[in-house]
Design an enzyme around this catalytic site. Structure first.
Site, PDB file in Angstrom:
ATOM      1  N   GLU A  82      -4.647   2.402  -4.402  1.00 22.04           N
ATOM      2  CA  GLU A  82      -3.187   2.414  -4.267  1.00 22.04           C
ATOM      3  C   GLU A  82      -2.670   1.115  -3.659  1.00 22.04           C
ATOM      4  OE1 GLU A  82      -4.735   4.349  -0.447  1.00 22.04           O
ATOM      5  OE2 GLU A  82      -5.365   4.093  -2.527  1.00 22.04           O
TER       6      GLU A  82
ATOM      7  N   ASP B 295       0.850  -1.191   0.000  1.00 18.58           N
ATOM      8  CA  ASP B 295       0.000   0.000   0.000  1.00 18.58           C
ATOM      9  C   ASP B 295       0.887   1.243   0.000  1.00 18.58           C
ATOM     10  OD1 ASP B 295      -2.997   0.889   0.598  1.00 18.58           O
ATOM     11  OD2 ASP B 295      -1.664   2.212   1.713  1.00 18.58           O
TER      12      ASP B 295
ATOM     13  N   HIS C  46      -4.663  14.240  -9.116  1.00 25.37           N
ATOM     14  CA  HIS C  46      -4.852  12.813  -9.397  1.00 25.37           C
ATOM     15  C   HIS C  46      -3.979  12.322 -10.549  1.00 25.37           C
ATOM     16  CE1 HIS C  46      -8.162  11.957  -6.611  1.00 25.37           C
ATOM     17  NE2 HIS C  46      -8.503  13.223  -6.799  1.00 25.37           N
TER      18      HIS C  46
ATOM     19  N   ASN D 151      -2.436  12.863  -3.762  1.00 27.90           N
ATOM     20  CA  ASN D 151      -3.500  13.331  -4.658  1.00 27.90           C
ATOM     21  C   ASN D 151      -3.925  14.760  -4.326  1.00 27.90           C
ATOM     22  OD1 ASN D 151      -3.836  11.197  -6.442  1.00 27.90           O
ATOM     23  ND2 ASN D 151      -5.318  10.134  -5.147  1.00 27.90           N
TER      24      ASN D 151
ATOM     25  N   ASP E 268      -1.725   9.074 -10.236  1.00 37.96           N
ATOM     26  CA  ASP E 268      -1.705   7.958 -11.186  1.00 37.96           C
ATOM     27  C   ASP E 268      -0.267   7.612 -11.593  1.00 37.96           C
ATOM     28  OD1 ASP E 268      -4.427   7.797 -11.104  1.00 37.96           O
ATOM     29  OD2 ASP E 268      -4.769   8.721 -13.073  1.00 37.96           O
TER      30      ASP E 268
END
Length: 301
Positions: A213, A170, A183, A178, A187
């Protein structure tokens, strides 16, 4: 292409197998239709079955029905039937029984190779659709569904004595990434972690994105010790990595480990990895933790 060839005549088998092999195909030949069916069921690499109608103990039509029952969205298979019958009735029955195409017997090399080229095009499209359905669009890793199917297969092998470990990864403070950078940058971080997982150096490992994530890596053939080495390598590469165009953006990842024990299901293996992951988070993040069968987590290294 891997072809299963079925005909009661050894002469026909020899002639047609020779044509197939001359075209670069791998051939396994049977005079017994029941044995051929068992082989196709056991070996998913068989992509094409070429059978005569005049076979035993299963008739050609029964064999077609049985073969079609093996096919689903995960297993494409082309079924070709050849017969010396010249009237229209066998053709209709053959196609209704699940065959894809019909050839005269014995087929000419031109007819045989033409039908096989057409079959390969269709199989290629079907395989591409399967890969697309199994792939996470952002990372090009396996998506959750495909990874769970792979886990079921790896668990079956573990039950036969092959070790299996699972890593759950994670990205730390991902919401903050973010919120601060947007975002699109988030990504990019996800794609960077996916790249690191593809480059673990463990040839038997399978990585997938569970969602958001969060990732998982299946490691058949590895116990906790070997998986921990890979986990620390992944953790270190995440901490040292950067995002293209943003050299000041740093990120870390926390990793939870679990190891298969007798009686495990995919859910129980994932649950222990999840417990270990959250122990790594609580322990300060950028850490690796393991949870044993008793669910008690411990830091590793």
């Amino acid at each position: 292409m891997h072809v299963a060839l079925i005909d009661p005549s050894r002469v026909v088998l020899k002639i047609v197998a020779g044509m197939l092999e001359a075209g670069g195909h791998t051939v396994v030949a049977f005079s017994d239709s029941a044995a051929a069916l068992a082989h196709v069921e056991a070996d998913p690499s068989v992509a094409c079955v070429l059978t005569s109608l005049e076979v035993e103990p299963l008739s050609g039509l029964e064999l077609c029905w049985s073969l079609r029952a093996l096919v689903d969205e995960r297993r494409p298979l082309t079924i070709l039937v050849m017969s010396s019958a010249r009237d229209d009735r066998p053709l209709g029955e053959v196609l209704d029984s699940g065959a894809d195409d019909f050839l005269s017997k014995p087929p000419s090399p031109q007819e045989l190779h033409g039908r096989l080229r057409a079959a390969e095009r269709v199989l290629g499209l079907q395989r591409a659709l399967i890969r697309q359905a199994d792939t996470d669009h952002l990372t090009q890793l396996l998506n959750r569904g495909a990874l769970m199917r792979r886990a079921e297969s790896d668990l079956a092998a573990a039950a036969d004595g092959n070790p299996l470990a699972l890593l759950q990864i994670d990205i730390d403070h991902f919401k903050s990434i973010n919120d601060r950078f947007g975002h699109d940058i988030g990504d990019q971080v996800i794609r960077r972690v996916a790249q690191i997982l593809r480059e673990t150096g463990e040839t038997t490992a399978t990585a997938g994105r569970l969602g958001g994530e969060e990732f998982a890596v299946l490691m058949p053939g590895h116990g906790i010790a070997g998986a921990a080495v890979a986990a620390h390598r992944i953790r270190g590469q995440c901490a040292a990595g950067t995002v293209p165009g943003l050299p000041d953006l740093r990120f870390t990842a926390s990793i939870g480990l679990s190891e298969w024990v007798p009686g495990d299901t995919v859910d129980s293996l994932l649950k222990r990895a999840d417990v270990a992951l959250y122990a790594a988070k609580r322990g300060g993040r950028d850490r690796v933790a393991v949870a044993g069968p008793d669910m008690e987590p411990a830091m590793v290294g």
